[in-house]
Scaffold this motif. Structure first.
Motif, PDB file in Angstrom:
ATOM      1  N   ILE A  35       0.752  -1.176   0.079  1.00  0.00           N
ATOM      2  CA  ILE A  35      -0.187  -0.244  -0.141  1.00  0.00           C
ATOM      3  C   ILE A  35       0.942   1.194  -0.144  1.00  0.00           C
ATOM      4  O   ILE A  35       0.789   2.269  -0.756  1.00  0.00           O
ATOM      5  CB  ILE A  35      -0.742   0.107   1.093  1.00  0.00           C
ATOM      6  CG1 ILE A  35      -2.318  -1.005   1.282  1.00  0.00           C
ATOM      7  CG2 ILE A  35      -1.621   1.425   1.279  1.00  0.00           C
ATOM      8  CD1 ILE A  35      -3.338  -1.115   2.311  1.00  0.00           C
ATOM      9  N   ALA A  36       1.937   0.946   0.902  1.00  0.00           N
ATOM     10  CA  ALA A  36       2.734   2.468   0.870  1.00  0.00           C
ATOM     11  C   ALA A  36       2.889   3.113  -0.470  1.00  0.00           C
ATOM     12  O   ALA A  36       3.301   4.022  -0.762  1.00  0.00           O
ATOM     13  CB  ALA A  36       3.743   2.156   1.829  1.00  0.00           C
ATOM     14  N   VAL A  37       4.218   1.584  -0.993  1.00  0.00           N
ATOM     15  CA  VAL A  37       4.809   2.115  -2.116  1.00  0.00           C
ATOM     16  C   VAL A  37       4.310   2.552  -3.718  1.00  0.00           C
ATOM     17  O   VAL A  37       3.567   3.729  -3.737  1.00  0.00           O
ATOM     18  CB  VAL A  37       5.452   0.641  -2.959  1.00  0.00           C
ATOM     19  CG1 VAL A  37       6.062   0.746  -4.353  1.00  0.00           C
ATOM     20  CG2 VAL A  37       6.292   0.000  -2.186  1.00  0.00           C
ATOM     21  N   SER A  38       2.181   2.024  -3.455  1.00  0.00           N
ATOM     22  CA  SER A  38       1.465   1.968  -4.558  1.00  0.00           C
ATOM     23  C   SER A  38       1.092   4.061  -4.414  1.00  0.00           C
ATOM     24  O   SER A  38       0.204   4.278  -5.375  1.00  0.00           O
ATOM     25  CB  SER A  38       0.124   1.543  -4.062  1.00  0.00           C
ATOM     26  OG  SER A  38      -0.483   1.779  -4.842  1.00  0.00           O
ATOM     27  N   ARG A  39       1.453   4.367  -2.838  1.00  0.00           N
ATOM     28  CA  ARG A  39       0.155   5.396  -2.388  1.00  0.00           C
ATOM     29  C   ARG A  39       1.792   6.203  -2.740  1.00  0.00           C
ATOM     30  O   ARG A  39       1.508   7.971  -2.915  1.00  0.00           O
ATOM     31  CB  ARG A  39      -0.126   5.415  -1.491  1.00  0.00           C
ATOM     32  CG  ARG A  39      -1.314   5.462  -1.169  1.00  0.00           C
ATOM     33  CD  ARG A  39      -1.960   5.336   0.821  1.00  0.00           C
ATOM     34  NE  ARG A  39      -1.296   6.294   1.185  1.00  0.00           N
ATOM     35  CZ  ARG A  39      -2.510   7.044   0.772  1.00  0.00           C
ATOM     36  NH1 ARG A  39      -3.542   6.715   0.464  1.00  0.00           N
ATOM     37  NH2 ARG A  39      -2.861   7.916   2.244  1.00  0.00           N
ATOM     38  N   ALA A  40       2.929   6.766  -1.991  1.00  0.00           N
ATOM     39  CA  ALA A  40       4.377   7.636  -2.859  1.00  0.00           C
ATOM     40  C   ALA A  40       4.055   7.422  -3.440  1.00  0.00           C
ATOM     41  O   ALA A  40       4.351   8.385  -4.256  1.00  0.00           O
ATOM     42  CB  ALA A  40       5.102   6.590  -1.919  1.00  0.00           C
ATOM     43  N   LEU A  41       4.184   6.823  -4.954  1.00  0.00           N
ATOM     44  CA  LEU A  41       4.219   6.584  -6.226  1.00  0.00           C
ATOM     45  C   LEU A  41       3.241   7.438  -7.224  1.00  0.00           C
ATOM     46  O   LEU A  41       2.078   7.545  -7.112  1.00  0.00           O
ATOM     47  CB  LEU A  41       5.017   6.233  -7.112  1.00  0.00           C
ATOM     48  CG  LEU A  41       6.116   5.640  -6.480  1.00  0.00           C
ATOM     49  CD1 LEU A  41       6.287   3.907  -7.446  1.00  0.00           C
ATOM     50  CD2 LEU A  41       7.654   6.123  -6.780  1.00  0.00           C
ATOM     51  N   THR A  82      -5.064   2.490  -7.918  1.00  0.00           N
ATOM     52  CA  THR A  82      -6.489   1.794  -7.491  1.00  0.00           C
ATOM     53  C   THR A  82      -6.254   1.055  -5.858  1.00  0.00           C
ATOM     54  O   THR A  82      -7.236   1.203  -4.575  1.00  0.00           O
ATOM     55  CB  THR A  82      -7.226   1.031  -8.159  1.00  0.00           C
ATOM     56  OG1 THR A  82      -7.710   1.504  -9.413  1.00  0.00           O
ATOM     57  CG2 THR A  82      -8.735   0.639  -7.725  1.00  0.00           C
ATOM     58  N   ILE A  83      -5.227   0.031  -6.222  1.00  0.00           N
ATOM     59  CA  ILE A  83      -4.866  -0.901  -4.869  1.00  0.00           C
ATOM     60  C   ILE A  83      -4.158  -0.063  -3.678  1.00  0.00           C
ATOM     61  O   ILE A  83      -4.713  -0.229  -2.564  1.00  0.00           O
ATOM     62  CB  ILE A  83      -3.795  -2.154  -5.493  1.00  0.00           C
ATOM     63  CG1 ILE A  83      -4.345  -2.503  -6.419  1.00  0.00           C
ATOM     64  CG2 ILE A  83      -2.673  -2.501  -4.133  1.00  0.00           C
ATOM     65  CD1 ILE A  83      -2.739  -3.450  -6.953  1.00  0.00           C
ATOM     66  N   GLY A  84      -3.590   0.990  -4.426  1.00  0.00           N
ATOM     67  CA  GLY A  84      -2.873   1.476  -2.800  1.00  0.00           C
ATOM     68  C   GLY A  84      -4.074   3.009  -2.219  1.00  0.00           C
ATOM     69  O   GLY A  84      -4.038   2.316  -0.831  1.00  0.00           O
ATOM     70  N   PHE A  85      -5.125   2.807  -3.029  1.00  0.00           N
ATOM     71  CA  PHE A  85      -6.338   3.960  -2.295  1.00  0.00           C
ATOM     72  C   PHE A  85      -7.386   2.887  -1.324  1.00  0.00           C
ATOM     73  O   PHE A  85      -7.708   3.230  -0.582  1.00  0.00           O
ATOM     74  CB  PHE A  85      -6.681   4.823  -3.911  1.00  0.00           C
ATOM     75  CG  PHE A  85      -8.411   5.484  -3.303  1.00  0.00           C
ATOM     76  CD1 PHE A  85      -7.645   6.665  -2.881  1.00  0.00           C
ATOM     77  CD2 PHE A  85      -9.155   4.902  -2.911  1.00  0.00           C
ATOM     78  CE1 PHE A  85      -9.689   7.193  -1.980  1.00  0.00           C
ATOM     79  CE2 PHE A  85     -10.419   6.142  -3.107  1.00  0.00           C
ATOM     80  CZ  PHE A  85      -9.828   6.994  -2.544  1.00  0.00           C
ATOM     81  N   ILE A  86      -7.751   2.146  -2.939  1.00  0.00           N
ATOM     82  CA  ILE A  86      -8.824   1.317  -1.347  1.00  0.00           C
ATOM     83  C   ILE A  86      -8.383   0.415  -0.780  1.00  0.00           C
ATOM     84  O   ILE A  86      -8.860  -0.050   0.430  1.00  0.00           O
ATOM     85  CB  ILE A  86      -9.445   0.204  -3.052  1.00  0.00           C
ATOM     86  CG1 ILE A  86      -9.926   0.927  -4.497  1.00  0.00           C
ATOM     87  CG2 ILE A  86     -10.452  -0.437  -2.667  1.00  0.00           C
ATOM     88  CD1 ILE A  86     -11.568   1.305  -3.906  1.00  0.00           C
TER      89      ILE A  86
END
Lengths: 268, 273, 270
Positions: free
Chosen positions: A120-126, A154-158
């Motif tokens: 999640i952290a990786v998906s949200r940071a980029l 979407t993965i990071g968000f949801i």
């Protein structure tokens, strides 16, 4: 007591920074920062002046949009954007559900929790754009790279919001189900799912809306969709076509917003 | 001093809140307005300073008909009417002093209120009023740091800061405990007596009204059904105001509560022994 | 105890009709998904897709090791990026406040006429990404920081305006009514009744948007609107992947730091 003995002036006491020295230091600091920051803006006024005419043309293009002359490009971009939006939301949400469950501290074991939270952290940071640049370099130009980008975002968000939601669910209900001797799967199915399902549907619809908006952007770096069409239109100084595209985007976002709020009411 | 003539209010939904209310309140009189919820007490009070627009009728304050005024004139006339609400009507995130000074808003120009630079006389008066209601030490506190009774006192000070000629009081004790309620009512009646202020007090607690009011008006379904001294408020009159069932329910509720209190007291006494 | 046979022995979660609708809904979604998939991948060249892992490995090997010495060229652009975000946020908030007051049902001077206009401004600003605004502004006023700042500001109006007008609509009407009853003018009711109530929301929203804007301003350079994105674009164009990795690292650290600052400040305010 005579009226004379009461003070005749009153000053509002400071509410946040109570020490006057700190307050002054803070104010001076802000002023200095603003002066420094504004001085870095280097404006080429003759260029701005020349640009005004183009700005005027853009506003005219916005008021008198031209839907027809580039309609083939616009419609193709739109179809790409819309299909990309839907498929990436479905895939993204489908992947988010196990990751979201894994990232909830109250129902997942420690090592799974750590893995899911770092995904999640990786998906949200980029930024979406940066991911799109990489995926375009790997998968070639076109909507497939865009689809992957949006799914990943979407993965990071949801998953994050889903995990936070699961962590906040009513623990007594989970205990009640667990005390009947239910297995882990049964606990998730009976105690967790009913509590987070309405929110999940709401979030997915919201993400659908965001993904559409983003699909209008990632085209700029070659990931397909209406953004590519828009980029071309602006590069060619065809502001009336650009205005038409922007109006379509705004209209679809508005429809999506009203539609999703209606759908959410209907589903609850 | 204040005269209501054939005042009526029908809401857009078609509900009639007030029908043909005629009342007159002389200087210095404290009038209690009682009635079941939905009888139109709140609407009546708000029609006087036009927080609610009356549908028809006259509201005469001195020689001015408030119901006919335009926006600017209405604002000027509102200064003459102090209003005290339930405890929650202070601006929570402003200090006590700002809340009291906000009673002067109708008198000062915008820039003064914006920069909190009120004239010296206003500030002095605000301190004096805070002293009168016993909150001089709390001037710089924020309103949300006060207890219910203290807030109500600030509300009173704010209304008095307007130098009003009439007080409108809307359920002043609705969310206070019985002891604080009595203190607040006593303060209110004292202040009205000191200044010869007339007041309309909208109150749902009948015993409290009987104890502190000089005159009682009963409203039912938007019409005046009782107007007399507290002593004249007999069982029959109350039945007429509240209706058979409601009144009995209310009395039973009171009795029940009295029983429960008695019971608790006895048990405590036993424990002590 | 024998009567128990009178009860139904089959229990279903939903009525048959509701179940039918649920299944139909799922079926429609799956069909729609495959149909969209078909259209989307019509022109996809699958050779490129199957080649992706090799490409990824290639890019990965070029990114490592990062060229740390390149960092010295990045401080200036990073400073520009932060300025774009901060000045853009300030500009956006200044423009958003009047829009929010026009859009809130309880403060709008005209619900019929001005409110829809304000709402349209909010939706328009929200639907168009900062990068698109930047693309337009670079074409109009030329490349540079100013285009970036204006793009961020225009994009922020919608976000700040929407959250702020919701906060205004949620204010306690009793507090406002009390200020009105003193004979205050409309402007005075606003500053004494409404403004104190929305102050925490206002600061929280602004700082939150600043944090998002730092993130967005890092990429504005891709279209020429200044900041660290310019360096990213230049490195990508020359296929200097070991510089790209340095830039990404720096962006990541900046974003994490700004998130931390914004969380701290919001915590202090509320």
């Amino acid at each position: 007591m005579s009226a004379q003995s009461y003070p005749t002036s009153w000053k509002r006491p400071a509410q946040i920074v109570k020490d006057p020295r700190w307050r002054i230091a803070l104010q001076v600091g802000i002023v200095i920062y603003l002066i420094l920051a504004i001085s870095t803006i280097d404006v080429n006024w003759t260029r701005v002046y020349e640009g005004l005419e183009r700005g005027q043309r853009f506003i005219m293009g916005f008021l008198q949009p031209d839907f027809t002359s580039r309609w083939r490009d616009i419609s193709q971009g739109l179809v790409e954007s819309l299909t990309m939006t839907l498929t990436s939301t479905v895939v993204g949400v489908a992947i988010s559900i196990p990751i979201g469950i894994g990232a909830a501290r109250n129902i997942a074991p420690g090592w799974i929790y750590a893995i899911c939270r770092s995904i999640i952290a990786v998906s949200r940071a980029l930024q979406e754009i940066i991911i799109a640049i990489f995926l375009v370099a790997m998968f070639g130009f076109g909507p497939f790279a865009g689809f992957l980008t949006l799914s990943f975002a979407t993965i990071g968000f949801i998953a994050k919001l889903l995990a936070d939601d699961i962590e906040e669910i009513d623990a007594t209900q989970v205990e009640a189900i667990r005390s009947t001797g239910a297995s882990w799967w049964q606990v998730v199915n009976y105690a967790v799912q009913p509590q987070v399902m309405p929110r999940l549907i709401g979030l997915s619809l919201y993400r659908l809306d965001i993904n559409f908006r983003e699909s209008a952007v990632i085209g700029i770096v070659g990931a397909g969709g209406i953004g590519a069409t828009l980029n071309t239109a602006i590069d060619r100084y065809e502001y009336d076509s650009a205005g038409a595209i922007l109006l379509i985007v705004i209209a679809i976002v508005m429809v999506a917003e009203y539609g999703s709020s209606y759908l959410r009411k209907f589903l609850q | 001093m204040l005269e209501l003539k054939n005042l009526s209010k029908t809401y857009k939904t078609g509900d009639t809140a007030l029908s043909d209310v005629t009342l007159s309140i002389p200087k210095g009189q404290i009038l209690g307005l009682i009635g079941p919820s939905g009888a139109g007490k709140s609407t009546l009070i708000r029609c006087i300073n036009r927080l609610v627009e009356p549908s028809s009728g006259k509201v005469m304050l001195g020689d001015v008909d408030l119901a006919q005024l335009g926006k600017a004139d209405l604002r000027r006339q509102r200064r003459r009417i102090g209003m005290i609400f339930q405890e929650y009507s202070l601006v929570e995130r402003l200090t006590v002093m700002e809340n009291v000074l906000s009673g002067r808003l109708g008198y000062v120009p915008f820039w003064r209120s914006f920069f909190r630079k009120y004239p010296a006389a206003d500030v002095q008066r605000a301190y004096q009023l805070l002293d009168r209601v016993g909150l001089l030490d709390h001037a710089d506190k924020r309103a949300d740091a006060l207890s219910g009774g203290q807030r109500q006192r600030v509300g009173i000070a704010r209304a008095l800061a307007q130098e009003p000629e009439l007080l409108l009081v809307d359920e002043p004790t609705a969310s206070l405990d019985p002891k604080t309620s009595r203190q607040i009512m006593r303060l209110l009646t004292e202040i009205c007596a000191e200044r010869g202020l007339p007041a309309i007090v909208n109150i749902h607690d009948v015993p409290l009204a009987q104890q502190f009011m000089q005159r009682i008006v009963g409203l039912r379904a938007g019409a005046v059904v009782f107007d007399g001294s507290p002593a004249a408020l007999t069982q029959g009159a109350l039945t007429q105001i509240y209706g058979e069932e409601d009144w009995n329910a209310m009395r039973n509720g009171d009795l029940e509560q009295a029983d429960a209190e008695e019971d608790a007291k006895n048990r405590l006494a036993e424990l002590v022994q | 105890m024998t009567e128990i046979t009178d009860y139904k022995q089959v229990w279903t979660y939903r009525t048959p009709r509701a179940r039918l609708w649920t299944w139909a809904g799922w079926f429609a979604l799956v069909t729609l998904f495959f149909w969209c998939w078909q259209i989307m991948t019509e022109d996809t060249i699958w050779a490129f897709v199957s080649d992706a892992p090799r490409q990824a490995a290639d890019i990965g090997s070029r990114m490592l090791p990062p060229r740390i010495s390149y960092m010295s060229e990045l401080w200036g652009p990073l400073w520009d990026t932060i300025n774009i975000a901060t000045l853009g946020t300030i500009g956006g908030v200044i423009m958003a406040v009047p829009v929010a007051f026009l859009a809130a049902r309880n403060t709008s001077p005209s619900v019929r006429f001005l409110r829809p206009i304000a709402l349209f401004i909010i939706v328009a600003s929200r639907s168009i990404n900062a990068l698109i605004w930047a693309l337009l502004l670079v074409a109009i006023i030329g490349p540079g920081l100013l285009a970036g700042i204006v793009a961020i500001a225009l994009r922020s109006i919608g976000f700040v305006g929407k959250l702020l007008y919701e906060a205004i609509e949620e204010t306690d009407a009793r507090q406002t009514e009390a200020v009105q009853a003193t004979g205050a003018s409309a402007a005075q009711v606003l500053i004494y009744g409404i403004v104190p109530q929305i102050m925490p929301a206002f600061w929280g929203i602004s700082v939150f948007r600043w944090d998002i804007n730092i993130r967005e301003s890092t990429i504005l350079g891709l279209v020429g609107a200044g900041g660290i994105g310019l360096k990213l674009q230049a490195s990508l164009n020359t296929l200097a992947w070991n510089q790209v990795s340095v830039i990404l690292l720096l962006i990541l650290v900046t974003v994490v730091l700004s998130e931390w600052v914004s969380a701290k400040v919001r915590h202090a305010i509320i």
